[in-house]
Design a protein around this motif. Structure first.
Motif, mmCIF file in Angstrom:
data_model
loop_
_atom_site.group_PDB
_atom_site.id
_atom_site.type_symbol
_atom_site.label_atom_id
_atom_site.label_comp_id
_atom_site.label_asym_id
_atom_site.label_seq_id
_atom_site.Cartn_x
_atom_site.Cartn_y
_atom_site.Cartn_z
ATOM 1 N N PHE A 64 0.844 -1.200 0.000
ATOM 2 C CA PHE A 64 0.000 0.000 0.000
ATOM 3 C C PHE A 64 0.877 1.247 0.000
ATOM 4 C CE2 PHE A 64 -4.488 -1.292 0.715
ATOM 5 C CZ PHE A 64 -4.286 -2.664 0.689
ATOM 6 N N GLU A 65 0.618 2.137 -0.938
ATOM 7 C CA GLU A 65 1.361 3.402 -1.001
ATOM 8 C C GLU A 65 0.551 4.519 -0.360
ATOM 9 O OE1 GLU A 65 2.683 4.087 -5.048
ATOM 10 O OE2 GLU A 65 2.992 1.934 -5.279
ATOM 11 N N GLN A 66 -0.544 4.158 0.275
ATOM 12 C CA GLN A 66 -1.395 5.143 0.946
ATOM 13 C C GLN A 66 -2.139 4.441 2.074
ATOM 14 O OE1 GLN A 66 -3.818 5.386 -2.850
ATOM 15 N NE2 GLN A 66 -5.484 5.530 -1.359
ATOM 16 N N ASP A 67 -2.639 5.233 3.029
ATOM 17 C CA ASP A 67 -3.490 4.665 4.075
ATOM 18 C C ASP A 67 -4.806 4.227 3.432
ATOM 19 O OD1 ASP A 67 -1.496 5.529 5.715
ATOM 20 O OD2 ASP A 67 -2.677 7.079 6.725
ATOM 21 N N ALA A 68 -5.401 3.168 3.948
ATOM 22 C CA ALA A 68 -6.694 2.716 3.428
ATOM 23 C C ALA A 68 -7.358 1.796 4.436
ATOM 24 C CB ALA A 68 -6.501 1.972 2.104
ATOM 25 N N LEU A 88 -10.559 -12.017 8.869
ATOM 26 C CA LEU A 88 -11.447 -11.846 7.723
ATOM 27 C C LEU A 88 -12.783 -11.321 8.218
ATOM 28 C CD1 LEU A 88 -9.310 -13.968 6.590
ATOM 29 C CD2 LEU A 88 -11.096 -14.570 4.980
ATOM 30 N N TRP A 89 -13.635 -10.868 7.303
ATOM 31 C CA TRP A 89 -14.999 -10.410 7.614
ATOM 32 C C TRP A 89 -14.972 -9.267 8.632
ATOM 33 C CZ3 TRP A 89 -18.585 -12.547 4.423
ATOM 34 C CH2 TRP A 89 -18.263 -13.764 3.829
ATOM 35 N N THR A 90 -13.925 -8.457 8.578
ATOM 36 C CA THR A 90 -13.694 -7.394 9.552
ATOM 37 C C THR A 90 -13.055 -6.219 8.813
ATOM 38 O OG1 THR A 90 -13.254 -9.098 11.210
ATOM 39 C CG2 THR A 90 -12.484 -6.883 11.737
ATOM 40 N N SER A 91 -13.419 -4.989 9.183
ATOM 41 C CA SER A 91 -12.750 -3.842 8.569
ATOM 42 C C SER A 91 -11.410 -3.622 9.271
ATOM 43 C CB SER A 91 -13.636 -2.606 8.640
ATOM 44 O OG SER A 91 -14.008 -2.347 9.971
ATOM 45 N N VAL A 92 -10.393 -3.405 8.464
ATOM 46 C CA VAL A 92 -9.009 -3.343 8.949
ATOM 47 C C VAL A 92 -8.368 -2.075 8.386
ATOM 48 C CG1 VAL A 92 -6.741 -4.483 8.843
ATOM 49 C CG2 VAL A 92 -8.819 -5.876 9.040
ATOM 50 N N SER A 93 -7.589 -1.395 9.219
ATOM 51 C CA SER A 93 -6.892 -0.195 8.758
ATOM 52 C C SER A 93 -5.492 -0.575 8.278
ATOM 53 C CB SER A 93 -6.820 0.799 9.920
ATOM 54 O OG SER A 93 -5.823 1.747 9.669
ATOM 55 N N VAL A 163 -13.165 0.937 12.196
ATOM 56 C CA VAL A 163 -12.172 -0.126 12.000
ATOM 57 C C VAL A 163 -12.390 -1.184 13.081
ATOM 58 C CG1 VAL A 163 -9.701 -0.628 12.202
ATOM 59 C CG2 VAL A 163 -10.477 1.311 10.836
ATOM 60 N N GLY A 164 -12.325 -2.428 12.695
ATOM 61 C CA GLY A 164 -12.562 -3.515 13.642
ATOM 62 C C GLY A 164 -14.002 -3.990 13.634
ATOM 63 N N CYS A 165 -14.832 -3.357 12.828
ATOM 64 C CA CYS A 165 -16.227 -3.784 12.697
ATOM 65 C C CYS A 165 -16.251 -5.201 12.101
ATOM 66 C CB CYS A 165 -16.981 -2.810 11.797
ATOM 67 S SG CYS A 165 -18.695 -3.244 11.614
ATOM 68 N N GLU A 166 -16.987 -6.081 12.748
ATOM 69 C CA GLU A 166 -16.891 -7.512 12.450
ATOM 70 C C GLU A 166 -18.259 -8.088 12.069
ATOM 71 O OE1 GLU A 166 -15.197 -11.228 15.082
ATOM 72 O OE2 GLU A 166 -14.795 -9.176 15.741
ATOM 73 N N ILE A 167 -18.290 -8.911 11.039
ATOM 74 C CA ILE A 167 -19.534 -9.564 10.628
ATOM 75 C C ILE A 167 -19.762 -10.784 11.519
ATOM 76 C CG2 ILE A 167 -20.682 -10.785 8.713
ATOM 77 C CD1 ILE A 167 -20.326 -7.768 8.224
ATOM 78 N N PRO A 168 -20.955 -10.914 12.119
ATOM 79 C CA PRO A 168 -21.216 -12.078 12.979
ATOM 80 C C PRO A 168 -21.012 -13.396 12.216
ATOM 81 C CG PRO A 168 -23.037 -10.504 13.093
ATOM 82 C CD PRO A 168 -22.113 -10.028 12.011
ATOM 83 N N GLU A 169 -20.604 -14.402 12.972
ATOM 84 C CA GLU A 169 -20.284 -15.729 12.417
ATOM 85 C C GLU A 169 -21.389 -16.265 11.494
ATOM 86 O OE1 GLU A 169 -17.148 -18.094 12.146
ATOM 87 O OE2 GLU A 169 -17.190 -16.741 13.884
ATOM 88 N N ASP A 170 -22.647 -16.132 11.936
ATOM 89 C CA ASP A 170 -23.743 -16.749 11.176
ATOM 90 C C ASP A 170 -24.052 -16.009 9.868
ATOM 91 O OD1 ASP A 170 -24.684 -14.577 12.639
ATOM 92 O OD2 ASP A 170 -26.721 -15.376 12.765
#
Lengths: 327, 83
Positions: A64-68, A88-93, A163-170
């Motif tokens: 990555f050449e930029q923050d995202a 996976l299934w999670t927003s990551v910075s 950031v860190g928002c996670e999709i529930p397992e089901d």
């Protein structure tokens, strides 16, 4: 900008698809697993039309050449950011200079990488999806190569996602080695003899090693066709008909020897009997399957298929609400 | 003293030990190999991909035949490693 250090096995830019050109021979292309792709976009606040990367078995290594903000969905896989595993299934910075690296898929086939803003390639006929067979759309109409540089779209206005928002397992995709795949009857289903009609929905079929974005070949018991005099314009094999359009998800059986299921880079028409069509929500499931996994086909009505499609859309709306509510 | 480790299939496909039917195998039994050496090809999605060794050592055996369909994660070859 994002630099492709290693491209992985077969990594392409995809969005929801290119619609309106099927009649002139252009399949929709787009993400094979539409659900996983849509969830990845939701997790980074993108609109549903944003372009993502689709990987196959082994994804890329990207600098990555930029923050995202990014989100990865789909197959089970180890993915690292500067050598440290990320969920996976999670927003990551991701920070400028960091390297995102995929391991091989552990279960399932395809991963989706969404990046806030979406990948900016030139839309072709209304879509950024790559159709490799025609060298159309995506990144120069092809799979990614080392040294490619992906631009991130800046002019769109992505929603803020924590950031860190996670999709529930089901609500995640769970790849399995055997799946029930639902089909609706095809235009030429009546050409199968009664035993073969029964066989299609009672015996398992195995995904062969020939399975890509155009089609999946599946091996199982021989299917046979009713005896008839081949009509004028049809090929000589009993599985031949006079040329017709093939729906995406169409199942055919050349000479009855194996099944071909057409996927999102489908051949749009031809002269094989269209026996059944895999319903759209189950094309997502099939897209995550590989040799030597097996499927059983279950026949459902068109109403059920459409109901399941709208349930998938509702599930995605619920996920979007959930993600936005914790922003 | 030696130990053996397996090279696993990175993806499913058709396993080939030769770059084309007429040529010699990429590696022979008993051959010394280094990490990154190409030991076989796997045909997947109508493309051929090199399988690079993840282990340095001596090729003890191939666990699959030339032309076999292989599953992801299946053992392809046993490599004797020096301790």
């Amino acid at each position: 900008m994002i630099t492709v250090v290693q491209p992985g096995l077969y990594t392409t830019v995809q969005d929801r698809g290119r619609f309106g050109f099927y009649g002139v021979g252009f399949p929709p292309s787009g993400s094979m697993d539409q659900y996983s792709s849509a969830v990845a976009n939701i997790l980074v606040g993108n609109n549903p039309d944003a372009a993502v990367l689709e990987t196959t078995f082994l994804g890329p290594t990207l600098e990555f050449e930029q923050d995202a903000n990014v989100a990865l969905t789909g197959a089970s896989v180890d993915i690292t950011l500067d050598g440290i595993s990320i969920p996976l299934w999670t927003s990551v910075s991701v920070k400028k200079g960091q390297v995102l690296a995929f391991g091989g898929a552990i279960a399932g086939v395809r991963n989706y990488l969404a990046i806030t803003g979406g990948i900016n390639v030139k839309p072709m006929m209304g879509s950024r999806s790559t159709y490799v067979a025609s060298h159309l759309g995506g990144y120069e109409g092809r799979v990614l190569k080392p040294g490619d540089r992906l631009e991130i779209l800046q002019d769109s206005e992505p929603k803020e996602v924590r950031v860190g928002c996670e999709i529930p397992e089901d609500l995640r995709v769970t790849p399995r080695a055997h799946q029930e795949i639902r089909i609706v009857s095809g235009l030429c289903h009546y050409l199968l003899d009664p035993q073969s009609q029964e066989l299609l929905i009672s015996k398992p079929f195995t995904i062969s090693t020939e399975a890509n974005r155009t089609g999946y070949r599946l091996k199982g018991d021989q299917l046979s066709f009713v005896e008839r005099r081949q009509p004028f314009g049809a090929g000589s094999d009993p599985s031949n008909v006079v040329n017709l359009g093939y729906p995406v998800g169409s199942l055919q059986a050349p000479s009855g020897l194996e099944l071909i299921c057409l996927m999102r880079d489908a051949v749009t028409g031809g002269g094989y009997a269209t026996l059944a069509t895999v319903i759209s929500v189950d094309l997502d499931i099939l897209s995550q399957m590989k040799f030597p996994e097996t499927v059983s086909f279950e026949s459902v009505s068109l109403e059920t298929a459409l109901q399941l499609r709208s349930e998938r859309a509702q599930r995605l709306r619920n996920i979007a609400e959930l993600v936005n509510s914790i922003a | 003293m030696s130990d053996s480790q397996e090279i696993l299939a990175p993806f499913p496909g058709i396993f080939y030990r030769r770059t084309d039917p007429g040529s010699d195998p990429l590696v022979e039994l008993g051959q010394e190999i280094a990490v990154g050496d190409v030991i076989a090809l796997v045909e997947v999605m109508k493309m051929f991909h090199e399988v690079q060794s993840t282990i340095a050592g001596t090729v003890l055996e191939f666990c699959v035949e030339d032309g076999d369909a292989i599953a992801m994660g299946q053992a392809l070859a046993k490599i004797a490693t020096k301790l």
